[in-house]
Design an enzyme around this catalytic site. Structure first.
Site, PDB file in Angstrom:
ATOM      1  N   HIS A 123     -60.701  35.960 -55.664  1.00  8.72           N
ATOM      2  CA  HIS A 123     -59.546  34.979 -55.342  1.00  8.72           C
ATOM      3  C   HIS A 123     -58.355  35.374 -55.572  1.00  8.72           C
ATOM      4  CE1 HIS A 123     -57.187  31.376 -56.959  1.00  8.72           C
ATOM      5  NE2 HIS A 123     -58.154  30.531 -56.274  1.00  8.72           N
ATOM      6  N   ASP A 202     -63.585  37.628 -62.991  1.00  9.66           N
ATOM      7  CA  ASP A 202     -63.180  36.141 -62.581  1.00  9.66           C
ATOM      8  C   ASP A 202     -64.547  35.194 -62.494  1.00  9.66           C
ATOM      9  OD1 ASP A 202     -62.619  33.749 -61.588  1.00  9.66           O
ATOM     10  OD2 ASP A 202     -61.493  34.358 -59.987  1.00  9.66           O
ATOM     11  N   GLN A 205     -66.448  30.678 -60.801  1.00 10.32           N
ATOM     12  CA  GLN A 205     -67.540  29.973 -59.947  1.00 10.32           C
ATOM     13  C   GLN A 205     -68.911  30.289 -60.633  1.00 10.32           C
ATOM     14  OE1 GLN A 205     -67.241  27.992 -57.347  1.00 10.32           O
ATOM     15  NE2 GLN A 205     -65.151  28.380 -57.008  1.00 10.32           N
ATOM     16  N   LYS A 231     -63.953  23.338 -63.100  1.00  7.52           N
ATOM     17  CA  LYS A 231     -65.154  23.667 -62.268  1.00  7.52           C
ATOM     18  C   LYS A 231     -66.369  23.535 -63.119  1.00  7.52           C
ATOM     19  CE  LYS A 231     -62.330  27.117 -59.724  1.00  7.52           C
ATOM     20  NZ  LYS A 231     -61.691  26.317 -58.530  1.00  7.52           N
ATOM     21  N   CYS A 374     -57.556  30.352 -51.089  1.00  7.05           N
ATOM     22  CA  CYS A 374     -57.200  31.491 -51.895  1.00  7.05           C
ATOM     23  C   CYS A 374     -57.789  32.791 -51.830  1.00  7.05           C
ATOM     24  CB  CYS A 374     -56.733  30.908 -53.615  1.00  7.05           C
ATOM     25  SG  CYS A 374     -55.819  29.380 -53.552  1.00  7.05           S
TER      26      CYS A 374
END
Lengths: 418, 149
Positions: A123, A202, A205, A231, A374
């Protein structure tokens, strides 16, 4: 077949009853951008703002004490969920702020000649933050190559790893393809070949289903992990990162302000120890309490059964789209969801723009996202400017997939029928 | 306003109009604009006549139907227009998007189809992107030709 019942799971999410009351078709397939909010989260935030509204870490009155305890209890809940010491959990406004704090702090030690490797499936938050902060120190930012399916090219990565590499920025799960990086395998490779590198992940998700990975964050060969509550069935405006204490202790803060200091004078200001050092100003208190409630809700779920359900739906959607030659559809990352993959189905249909598909699907109550997500370098890897993404959560059903497929077909008929 | 109203026949027809698609071999001015939301891209080439009117216009568009329709309508309605008329049309289309109605110049009445986009604020940029590129291309041409009258 699993024992998981998505319709029963929906009862935890007031949005479904609200949409039913409005008489609105509601096929929410945008959980990769923002999940729906679980009822315990809404209740916890409303309770705080109704009964215990006060700032934290400041005043000594009852309500302030209660607010501080609730805020710090949220940190405890997060630490338990990820298996970390509580002092290694920093609350932020979200993954993006977390990654910027990390990038700024770690870049302080960089110099010309150092290398920062950034996986090309990241991202933008895990790309641009390094471009801003690391490049300013003279470090070189180099993308990690991807395979045709959009996974990290392990051979290419191995060739890039040297003792000049100081940072490796990874995405645990791609927000476009859903492909998961094996953090144990990749992290170990990086540790062996680039011993001076800090590994930043990151986790936006992957955090929602963290128990699937059956490990504590500190036991992985990584150094930082960031995620967002929105999320994870939680509120917007709050997230966190975990970082190793020994690294955080040497990181300067990105933001200055109240609470993050030991003393302030014009002769010099001292910074507090982590995590406080990185939590300048009034934090998102209500949201953090909601974040704690969300993770408390997640802790009680059967993640394996939910993921099996989600992936079954994703595979069905991907296979259905890919199997219809007139649609001329490309599934980004391929249509195989049998392993190491989260339920994110991104696709491109020749001659039909994702925004038009999403806009037309919206009239059937199908909520999908169109755009570059993104992740422009990854889009470029696939030779695209944009794609349509259906992202699936436990509350989705086969009926949602049918609605999406029909809506996509209708959109294509209209767009190509001119 | 529903999405069905958005994708009306006139809009789809305008989007499919390829008569001004492509690049000019020797443009006086060019500009490329990207939509940061979705990555869409439009490149516009123009030439200006000695009286500063738009004498030729082409667009190369990788974008949605709304952007394509807007780019197509510029070609079919604004070729031969003065810089003033282009600016007036840009402002009027912006007003149509923001308010659902507006006074469009006579030559540019076709842009009234974008009134259906009013309630879809995330899509306003799609319609306006060709105007932004055209405005930049005109400035580029005026700077190169030294004619900004």
């Amino acid at each position: 077949m699993t024992s998981f019942d998505p319709l029963a799971f929906r009862n935890h999410f007031p949005a479904f009853a609200a949409m039913r009351d409005e008489g609105r078709d509601f096929h929410y397939l945008d959980s990769g951008a923002s999940t729906l909010v679980a009822a315990p989260v809404i209740a916890a935030m409303a309770d705080h703002d109704t009964r215990l509204r006060a700032n934290v870490h400041r005043s000594v009155h009852y309500w302030a004490e209660q607010a501080t305890q609730a805020f710090e209890a949220a940190r405890d809940t997060l630490a338990a969920y990820f298996g970390t010491p509580r002092a290694e959990i920093v609350l932020t406004s979200g993954t993006t702020q977390a990654l910027n704090i990390i990038a700024y702090g770690l870049s302080d030690g960089l110099q010309t000649g150092d290398e920062v490797l950034v996986a090309a499936d990241n991202h933008h938050a895990n790309i641009v933050s390094w471009q801003i902060h690391a490049a300013a120190k003279g470090a070189t930012i180099t993308p990690i190559a991807l395979t045709p399916l959009g996974q990290i090219d392990e051979d290419a990565l191995a060739a890039q790893l040297t003792d000049k590499v100081r940072i490796v920025a990874l995405s645990h799960i791609s927000n476009v393809t859903g492909w998961e990086v094996d953090l144990n395998k990749i992290g170990s490779m990086i540790r062996a070949k680039a011993p001076n590198a800090a590994i930043i992940v990151d986790g936006a998700q992957s955090a929602c289903h963290w128990p699937l990975f059956e490990t504590a964050l500190p036991d992985l060969p990584i150094d930082f992990y960031a995620c967002s509550a929105h999320k994870m069935f939680g509120p917007t405006g709050v997230g966190m990162f975990w970082g190793r204490s020994d690294l955080m202790e040497n990181m300067p803060p990105l933001l200055g302000g109240g609470e993050m200091i030991t003393n302030v004078s014009f002769d010099g200001t001292g910074f507090a120890q982590p995590p406080t050092r990185f939590e300048a100003g009034t934090p998102p208190i209500t949201q953090a309490i909601g974040f704690g409630a969300a993770v408390g809700f997640l802790t009680g779920l059967d993640h394996r059964a939910i993921r099996a359900h989600e992936v079954t739906l994703a595979a069905t959607l991907a296979a259905t789209l890919a199997a219809q030659p007139p649609l001329d559809t490309t599934i980004l990352g391929g249509a195989d969801f049998s392993r190491d993959r989260a339920p994110l189905v991104s696709f491109a249909i020749t001659g039909c723009h994702p925004h038009d598909i999403c806009q037309l699907a919206d009239r059937s109550g199908v909520a999908m996202r169109g755009g570059h997500h993104c992740a422009q370098p990854l889009m470029g890897h696939f030779g695209l400017l944009a794609s349509t993404r259906a992202s699936i959560a436990g509350y989705n059903t086969p009926d949602d997939m049918d609605a999406a497929i029909n809506a996509i077909k209708d959109a294509i008929n209209l767009l190509k029928g001119t | 306003m529903s999405s069905l109203d958005l994708y009306q026949r006139d809009l789809l027809r305008a989007a499919a109009d390829a008569s001004h698609a492509g690049r000019l071999p020797r443009p006086d001015g060019s500009a490329t604009v990207n939509n940061p939301l979705c990555g869409d891209k439009i490149t516009i080439d123009i030439t200006l006549a000695p009286d500063n009117t738009l004498s030729a216009y082409t667009h190369e568009t990788e974008a949605c139907v709304l952007c394509q329709a807007s780019a197509g309508l510029i070609g079919s309605t604004l070729e031969g227009a003065t810089a003033t008329l282009i600016t007036e049309t840009h402002q009027a289309v912006t007003q149509v998007l923001e308010q659902g109605s507006g006074t469009l110049p006579t030559q540019a009445k076709g842009f009234g189809i974008f009134a259906a986009v009013t309630d879809h604020t995330a899509r306003h940029a799609c319609v306006l992107m060709p105007f932004e590129a055209l405005t930049q291309a005109v400035k580029d041409a005026q700077a190169k030709t030294g004619n900004s009258s």
